[in-house]
Design a protein around this motif. Structure first.
Motif, mmCIF file in Angstrom:
data_model
loop_
_atom_site.group_PDB
_atom_site.id
_atom_site.type_symbol
_atom_site.label_atom_id
_atom_site.label_comp_id
_atom_site.label_asym_id
_atom_site.label_seq_id
_atom_site.Cartn_x
_atom_site.Cartn_y
_atom_site.Cartn_z
ATOM 1 N N ASP A 1 5.578 -7.085 6.857
ATOM 2 C CA ASP A 1 5.856 -7.633 5.633
ATOM 3 C C ASP A 1 5.919 -6.674 4.193
ATOM 4 O O ASP A 1 6.806 -6.807 3.484
ATOM 5 N N ASP A 2 5.035 -5.558 4.302
ATOM 6 C CA ASP A 2 4.999 -4.419 3.350
ATOM 7 C C ASP A 2 6.200 -3.814 3.225
ATOM 8 O O ASP A 2 6.960 -3.665 2.272
ATOM 9 N N ALA A 3 6.871 -3.757 4.479
ATOM 10 C CA ALA A 3 8.062 -2.886 4.544
ATOM 11 C C ALA A 3 9.463 -3.576 4.174
ATOM 12 O O ALA A 3 10.127 -3.180 3.267
ATOM 13 N N TRP A 4 9.388 -5.064 4.307
ATOM 14 C CA TRP A 4 10.296 -5.527 3.908
ATOM 15 C C TRP A 4 10.349 -6.119 2.617
ATOM 16 O O TRP A 4 11.401 -5.957 1.792
ATOM 17 N N LEU A 5 9.153 -6.144 2.037
ATOM 18 C CA LEU A 5 8.998 -6.401 0.375
ATOM 19 C C LEU A 5 9.157 -5.038 -0.358
ATOM 20 O O LEU A 5 9.871 -5.201 -1.502
ATOM 21 N N GLN B 1 17.487 11.554 -2.360
ATOM 22 C CA GLN B 1 17.069 10.895 -1.275
ATOM 23 C C GLN B 1 15.325 11.247 -1.644
ATOM 24 O O GLN B 1 14.932 12.215 -1.804
ATOM 25 N N PHE B 2 14.687 10.087 -1.123
ATOM 26 C CA PHE B 2 13.266 10.141 -1.474
ATOM 27 C C PHE B 2 12.635 9.503 -0.181
ATOM 28 O O PHE B 2 13.164 8.543 0.605
ATOM 29 N N GLU B 3 11.274 9.595 -0.070
ATOM 30 C CA GLU B 3 10.510 8.870 1.080
ATOM 31 C C GLU B 3 9.067 8.723 0.694
ATOM 32 O O GLU B 3 8.489 9.273 -0.198
ATOM 33 N N ILE B 4 8.706 7.271 1.003
ATOM 34 C CA ILE B 4 7.613 6.746 0.500
ATOM 35 C C ILE B 4 6.727 6.342 1.703
ATOM 36 O O ILE B 4 7.327 5.452 2.491
ATOM 37 N N ASN B 5 5.588 6.751 2.105
ATOM 38 C CA ASN B 5 4.745 6.102 3.062
ATOM 39 C C ASN B 5 3.826 5.104 2.654
ATOM 40 O O ASN B 5 3.395 5.006 1.673
ATOM 41 N N PRO C 1 0.767 -1.245 0.092
ATOM 42 C CA PRO C 1 -0.068 0.063 -0.010
ATOM 43 C C PRO C 1 0.863 1.324 -0.099
ATOM 44 O O PRO C 1 0.916 1.987 1.092
ATOM 45 N N ALA C 2 1.443 1.579 -1.026
ATOM 46 C CA ALA C 2 2.257 2.566 -1.202
ATOM 47 C C ALA C 2 1.602 3.924 -1.305
ATOM 48 O O ALA C 2 0.521 3.985 -2.182
ATOM 49 N N ASP C 3 1.944 4.647 -0.486
ATOM 50 C CA ASP C 3 1.105 6.218 -0.606
ATOM 51 C C ASP C 3 2.106 7.114 -1.094
ATOM 52 O O ASP C 3 2.437 7.311 -2.264
ATOM 53 N N THR C 4 2.202 8.349 -0.375
ATOM 54 C CA THR C 4 2.675 9.603 -0.805
ATOM 55 C C THR C 4 4.224 9.432 -1.044
ATOM 56 O O THR C 4 4.989 8.707 -0.144
#
Length: 444
Positions: free
Chosen positions: A218-222, A202-206, A190-193
């Motif tokens: 799991d989502d973070a690891w994957l 450098q980037f960030e995805i929530n 569930p990738a958001d902003t």
């Protein structure tokens, strides 16, 4: 579970993989025609495989290797099931697995089981954590002697400057981010902003909040696996290492969490901006375990380069309302979403161990009805506060002897993690900083 493969006949091979203590995917490649055996019986490999060092080597003095005959564990599919691997050229599927003893008991040295054990404590009390994570990472051109920002596919130029929240910086790598979001949808992550951050490239995805903390991990690891693999398809590297550039901010992995009761009500919500007594108890638990858990939040030699004053990484043990210099921040906004933001972890963490440490510490505080000190105001870096460990050895020693950690992690997990990190500390001391960066660039 195998319905997915039948609906995707183009998939000829599968990977079965579990996360080791460093979050590295360990497993096997199997022709898809043998998938039925894996999904019904599981697969086997040595228990010691989940306790390798960052180079993939056995731990020299681990009782899991020669002392026990390097015995097998049984690895079974997680609830996640099969998913595509969009970063590979050939159509392939990934099946996440986790480890059990021969008699069916969960193996306590598996990071996913460590988180499950913490969640069982919440469940026994009728509580459910709701989690969301923010993942920062760097896009890097590692083709030359020195790391640098990749050349933009759009402009053909290399922008050597920080680009905080720059739409232009996002657009420079639009094809990569478009492919990334498409891949997240394929993998049900569930990738958001997305935003650009203060470091070079450098980037960030929530990732969206989730009322299943195992799934959130799991989502973070994957997601980390996906970002690194997909970047290579685009001709550059991606890394979640804590501090690739000395003069720029490092990457964090911030966690937001609240807790629901059996009625689905947020037990941190008091209808106002301050939050409930239970919120304060959870904060107190997080603070009490913070120094002892530093090895989970800062697991590598490079991790401590990020933990310096005035660097947007917390160095003191404290909490505050709406204050990003604090280790624990209570964000403002709707009281219905009252939550805790834990800001200590670097991007290089194992998400399972990190969430276990954060949620386990919070539960300790709730269980004890512990009270935190007063929240700080102003600049936490300028305040007289208990300090986070500033070096790897101290963090290892604190983790091994911390009573708060002992309430969160099984003794075998504590032992295995300490042995792993002491071995890595020993061998990392023989390497130059450049050699260390080369190792961490691809692994974490």
């Amino acid at each position: 579970m195998n319905n997915w493969l039948r609906k995707n006949p183009q998939v000829r091979t599968i990977r079965v993989a579990a996360a080791d203590l460093n979050g590295q995917a360990r497993g096997k490649r199997i022709p898809s025609r043998f998938a039925d055996k894996v999904t019904t019986e599981g697969t086997r490999f040595p228990v010691s495989v989940l306790n390798l060092d960052i180079w993939g080597e056995d731990i020299d003095d681990s009782p899991l290797v020669f002392e026990s005959g390097d015995a097998d564990g049984v690895l079974k599919p997680t609830e996640r099931g099969f998913m595509p691997m969009p970063w590979l050229d050939a159509p392939s599927a990934l099946l996440p697995i986790w480890m059990f003893r021969e008699d069916g008991r969960p193996y306590p040295g598996d990071p996913r089981h460590a988180l499950r054990a913490v969640l069982d404590r919440y469940k026994a009390r009728g509580l459910t954590p709701v989690c969301a994570v923010e993942l920062e990472f760097f896009l890097i051109d590692d083709s030359g002697r020195n790391l640098q920002v990749p050349i933009s596919p759009r402009s053909g130029k290399r922008r050597k400057a920080a680009e905080t929240m720059s739409i232009r910086a996002l657009d420079q790598f639009d094809l990569f981010f478009t492919d990334l979001y498409d891949a997240c949808e394929e993998m049900d992550i569930p990738a958001d902003t997305a935003i650009s951050e203060a470091g070079l490239g450098q980037f960030e995805i929530n990732l969206m909040h989730c009322d299943d903390a195992l799934r959130a991990a799991d989502d973070a690891w994957l997601f980390k696996m996906l970002v690194k693999g997909l970047a290579r398809r685009h001709g550059f590297a991606a890394s979640f290492m804590a501090k690739p550039y000395e003069d720029y901010s490092g990457s964090g992995l911030h966690t937001h969490f609240s807790v629901l009761d059996e009625n689905g009500d947020n037990i941190f919500d008091d209808g106002g901006p301050k939050g409930t007594d239970t919120l304060r108890h959870a904060v107190a638990g997080c603070m009490s375990a913070m120094r002892g858990s530093a090895l989970v939040f800062c697991p590598h030699a490079n991790s401590f380069d990020r933990m310096v004053p005035e660097s947007h990484a917390p160095t003191g043990v404290c909490w505050a309302y709406e204050n990003r210099t604090a280790a624990i921040r209570i964000p403002s906004g709707s009281h219905k979403a009252r939550r805790i933001e834990h800001r200590v972890s670097g991007g290089d963490v194992n998400p399972y161990l990190m969430l276990a440490a954060v949620l386990g510490a919070a539960f300790n505080g709730i269980e004890d009805a512990a009270e935190p000190p007063a929240p700080i105001t102003g600049n936490a870096y300028a305040a007289d506060l208990p300090r986070m460990p500033s070096d790897w050895k101290t963090a290892i020693d604190l983790f091994e002897g911390c009573p708060h950690v002992a309430r969160i992690f099984a003794p075998e997990m504590v032992r295995n993690f300490v042995l792993t990190k002491r071995q890595e500390l020993h061998y990392m001391q023989e390497l130059t900083p450049e050699e260390q960066v080369e190792i961490y660039l691809d692994t974490v």
